[in-house]
Design a protein around this motif. Structure first.
Motif, PDB file in Angstrom:
ATOM      1  N   ARG A 129      36.780  34.817  47.401  1.00  0.00           N
ATOM      2  CA  ARG A 129      35.481  35.510  46.881  1.00  0.00           C
ATOM      3  C   ARG A 129      34.383  35.423  47.887  1.00  0.00           C
ATOM      4  O   ARG A 129      33.422  35.703  47.562  1.00  0.00           O
ATOM      5  CB  ARG A 129      35.069  34.652  45.673  1.00  0.00           C
ATOM      6  CG  ARG A 129      36.009  34.905  44.529  1.00  0.00           C
ATOM      7  CD  ARG A 129      35.680  34.307  43.177  1.00  0.00           C
ATOM      8  NE  ARG A 129      35.623  32.805  43.101  1.00  0.00           N
ATOM      9  CZ  ARG A 129      35.273  31.933  42.067  1.00  0.00           C
ATOM     10  NH1 ARG A 129      35.579  32.957  40.839  1.00  0.00           N
ATOM     11  NH2 ARG A 129      35.230  31.003  41.853  1.00  0.00           N
ATOM     12  N   GLY A 130      34.776  35.197  49.147  1.00  0.00           N
ATOM     13  CA  GLY A 130      33.636  35.068  50.162  1.00  0.00           C
ATOM     14  C   GLY A 130      32.552  34.435  49.821  1.00  0.00           C
ATOM     15  O   GLY A 130      31.464  34.645  50.170  1.00  0.00           O
ATOM     16  N   GLU A 131      32.889  32.914  49.627  1.00  0.00           N
ATOM     17  CA  GLU A 131      31.704  32.080  49.326  1.00  0.00           C
ATOM     18  C   GLU A 131      30.741  31.718  50.541  1.00  0.00           C
ATOM     19  O   GLU A 131      29.659  31.764  50.468  1.00  0.00           O
ATOM     20  CB  GLU A 131      32.224  30.726  48.889  1.00  0.00           C
ATOM     21  CG  GLU A 131      33.098  30.702  47.433  1.00  0.00           C
ATOM     22  CD  GLU A 131      32.291  30.528  46.336  1.00  0.00           C
ATOM     23  OE1 GLU A 131      31.114  30.248  46.589  1.00  0.00           O
ATOM     24  OE2 GLU A 131      32.621  30.660  45.140  1.00  0.00           O
ATOM     25  N   MET A 188      28.708  34.585  51.378  1.00  0.00           N
ATOM     26  CA  MET A 188      27.567  34.728  50.165  1.00  0.00           C
ATOM     27  C   MET A 188      26.342  33.867  50.444  1.00  0.00           C
ATOM     28  O   MET A 188      25.417  34.143  50.129  1.00  0.00           O
ATOM     29  CB  MET A 188      28.163  34.574  48.956  1.00  0.00           C
ATOM     30  CG  MET A 188      28.599  35.848  48.185  1.00  0.00           C
ATOM     31  SD  MET A 188      29.528  35.286  46.661  1.00  0.00           S
ATOM     32  CE  MET A 188      28.276  35.323  45.614  1.00  0.00           C
ATOM     33  N   THR A 223      39.778  39.895  42.505  1.00  0.00           N
ATOM     34  CA  THR A 223      39.781  40.144  43.902  1.00  0.00           C
ATOM     35  C   THR A 223      40.406  41.395  44.070  1.00  0.00           C
ATOM     36  O   THR A 223      41.370  41.773  43.639  1.00  0.00           O
ATOM     37  CB  THR A 223      40.139  38.996  44.827  1.00  0.00           C
ATOM     38  OG1 THR A 223      41.474  38.514  44.589  1.00  0.00           O
ATOM     39  CG2 THR A 223      39.300  37.718  44.420  1.00  0.00           C
ATOM     40  N   TYR A 240      29.436  37.020  41.607  1.00  0.00           N
ATOM     41  CA  TYR A 240      30.042  37.515  43.002  1.00  0.00           C
ATOM     42  C   TYR A 240      29.818  38.851  42.777  1.00  0.00           C
ATOM     43  O   TYR A 240      30.690  39.822  43.493  1.00  0.00           O
ATOM     44  CB  TYR A 240      31.460  37.072  42.945  1.00  0.00           C
ATOM     45  CG  TYR A 240      31.458  35.533  42.935  1.00  0.00           C
ATOM     46  CD1 TYR A 240      31.368  34.933  43.729  1.00  0.00           C
ATOM     47  CD2 TYR A 240      31.900  34.961  41.722  1.00  0.00           C
ATOM     48  CE1 TYR A 240      31.710  33.468  43.966  1.00  0.00           C
ATOM     49  CE2 TYR A 240      31.975  33.484  41.585  1.00  0.00           C
ATOM     50  CZ  TYR A 240      31.786  32.761  42.792  1.00  0.00           C
ATOM     51  OH  TYR A 240      31.771  31.677  42.823  1.00  0.00           O
ATOM     52  N   SER A 267      29.759  40.204  46.653  1.00  0.00           N
ATOM     53  CA  SER A 267      30.683  39.676  47.291  1.00  0.00           C
ATOM     54  C   SER A 267      31.649  40.801  48.106  1.00  0.00           C
ATOM     55  O   SER A 267      31.778  41.808  47.180  1.00  0.00           O
ATOM     56  CB  SER A 267      31.570  38.681  46.737  1.00  0.00           C
ATOM     57  OG  SER A 267      32.694  38.263  47.482  1.00  0.00           O
TER      58      SER A 267
END
Lengths: 372, 175
Positions: A52-54, A57, B92, B125, B128
């Motif tokens: 989730r691209g923590e 972010m 996702t 999110y 994201s």
């Protein structure tokens, strides 16, 4: 090397199968398997379904806004993933955390360790065909969630440990409830030993399966319960005490077999130590403030810091680079599941298909945490 | 005294509503009513965990909340036998094609519960680079359960709402 060249003599015997992402034995995660009859020839984990691209972010949110989304990757263990982040930011800002806040951080993180291990044991019971354990563990886990809810006010995502202390003080009735819960849970864990860990059926299904030797544990960099089940006494709480962990008396449980049974049993021993720590911390809770006033957008001086703690699954670490702006320049999360995933292809060699779920879940692998 | 009367009249209205329901749905079209009544208490969820909300599904299926008493079994079984897809959280870009594949493999009638803020709008999110802003573009959704994550009680309420929807389904095919 492709599989065809590797197994040329009878390449048509080998069958490739995809286990997951929709499979009762592997949630949000896929294992590519090459099978020879009932035996696994080769296994290749395919992670990244929950990426989730923590980290990206984290670069466009400020240090306070980062708290809620950073605990989502490992929702079972949400306080333990926030603790190294808070420790790192505190070190950058050179905050002096009050003693009461340090103790509350310990209580919350040990409570989360129990909550996480209970979920682990519940699903492990399911995969070993022991349905009693899943109902017991899921039911008893809710009592610990109730205790954490009395302190922090939410069911699983607490956002309780923040840079500068903890979000709020513990209510006085929660201390009595917590002490009673500790006493009850000590007796309850004896019953777990009787019904699950001394059960001949469980021994037959998990003894000597998925053995990880001590040398392999070191070579592949295993942490947490996996390393401790293979005879490697790693525990950041002992090695580099943080947040006043050196005030408490506890042991690091170590087992030497390194199989699925040892990995489950280490989780139970971990919970016994966690109960001891929670009881000591609740009894000796020092008075004083619980939180420093940092303001809504704390200014963090330029610099970089590496902080690490012992989460339920193993070593949880952060590498934070600050350039003096309200947002981190770089936020790197090091999670134990990603470290333990390297062991999986080693363990899934020449095992039966039926042994895949216990071995996979025995690593205490949480895909959301590994993918971040 | 007034309060008691109000409660009485409230209960009376509920009773009238029930009788109306029975007249309209059961006696008016008994085959449709029976078919849908049979469906709503034997929901088989798919075991497709997409993200962290699956922890609360675990709690809902556990011994305190006990999903089975509402007529939804634990998430096991073949996709062909399942008729309920619970999307547990974030979807996702890598998982979205698989989600569509799983949905297409299920036999009609089938229903979808979107659980958690992430599966409704992207939630926490939303900005994201790898997360879908809601699953409506991928599969149709019947019931939305908001929360991050929703409590187990909230999920059970969503389940009851879905059952109510199935009970009032306009056709014999259940949709």
């Amino acid at each position: 090397m492709t599989l065809e060249t590797e197994y040329m003599p009878d390449a048509d015997r080998i069958m490739s199968v995809s286990l997951g992402p929709q499979h009762p034995g592997a949630g949000h995660f896929r294992i590519k398997l090459w099978l020879d009859g009932d035996y696994v020839v080769r296994a290749e984990p395919d992670a990244g379904y929950v990426h989730r691209g923590e980290e990206k972010m984290g670069e466009y949110r400020n240090y306070t806004q980062n708290v809620p989304h950073l605990e989502r990757p490992v929702i079972l263990d949400s306080s333990n993933i926030l603790l190294p982040y808070a420790l790192g930011v505190d070190e950058l800002m050179s905050n002096k955390i009050p003693a009461r806040a340090q103790y509350l951080r310990v209580i919350m993180s040990e409570t989360n360790r129990i909550i996480s291990h209970m979920y682990f044991l519940a699903i492990q019971g399911l995969f070993l065909g022991h349905t009693t354990l899943i109902t017991w563990c899921m039911g008893d886990r809710d009592f610990w969630i109730d205790f954490a809810e009395r302190i922090a006010g939410a069911r699983v995502t607490f956002a309780y440990i923040i840079p500068g202390g903890v979000r709020n003080d513990i209510p006085s009735f929660a201390i009595d409830k917590g002490l009673k819960l500790c006493d009850w849970f000590d007796k309850r864990m004896d019953e777990y030993e009787k019904i699950f860990f001394q059960n001949p059926m469980v021994h037959q299904r998990s003894d000597g399966i998925g053995v990880l030797s001590r040398e392999d544990a070191i070579a592949y960099g295993a942490t947490g319960t996996v390393a401790r089940a293979s005879g490697l006494a790693v525990d950041v709480r002992k090695d580099e005490p943080y947040s006043s962990y050196d005030d408490f008396e506890f042991k690091t449980p170590v087992m030497t077999q390194g199989d699925v049974y040892a990995r489950s049993y280490v989780a139970l021993l971990d919970m016994r130590e966690a109960v001891k720590i929670i009881r000591q911390a609740l009894k000796r809770l020092p008075p004083g403030p619980v939180r420093l006033k940092l303001g809504p957008q704390p200014r963090v001086p330029a610099g970089e810091v590496y902080s690490r703690t012992e989460g339920a699954r193993g070593e949880m670490s952060y590498y934070i680079v600050s350039d003096g702006s309200p947002r981190p320049y770089r936020l790197k999360i090091g999670v134990p599941s990603a470290k333990n995933l390297r062991v999986l292809p080693v363990l899934l060699k020449n095992v039966h298909i039926a042994d895949i779920p216990p071995i996979y879940w025995g690593l205490n692998y949480w895909p959301v945490e590994a993918d971040r | 005294m007034v309060v008691a009367q109000q409660q009485k009249s409230g209960a009376f209205q509920v009773l009238v509503g029930k009788i109306d329901d029975v007249l309209q749905y059961a006696i008016g079209d008994p085959m449709r009513y029976l078919a849908n009544w049979g469906r709503l208490y034997s929901l088989w969820p798919v075991h497709l965990e997409t993200a962290c909300c699956s922890v609360e599904i675990g709690a809902a299926a556990g011994s305190r909340f006990d999903m089975e008493r509402f007529g939804a079994l634990e998430a096991f079984g073949s996709l062909r036998q399942c008729d309920l897809l619970i999307v547990m959280g974030t979807v996702t870009r890598k998982l979205a094609p698989r989600l569509k594949l799983v949905y297409d493999q299920m036999a009609e009638p089938k229903w979808v519960i979107a659980m958690g803020a992430c599966s409704i709008t992207g939630g926490l999110y939303f900005d994201s680079y790898n997360v879908l802003r809601g699953i409506d573009d991928v599969i149709p959704v019947d019931v939305y359960v908001p929360g991050c994550p929703p409590r187990a009680e909230a999920f059970l309420q969503g389940l009851v709402l879905l059952q109510e929807k199935i009970r009032r389904a306009p056709s014999l095919s259940g949709r």
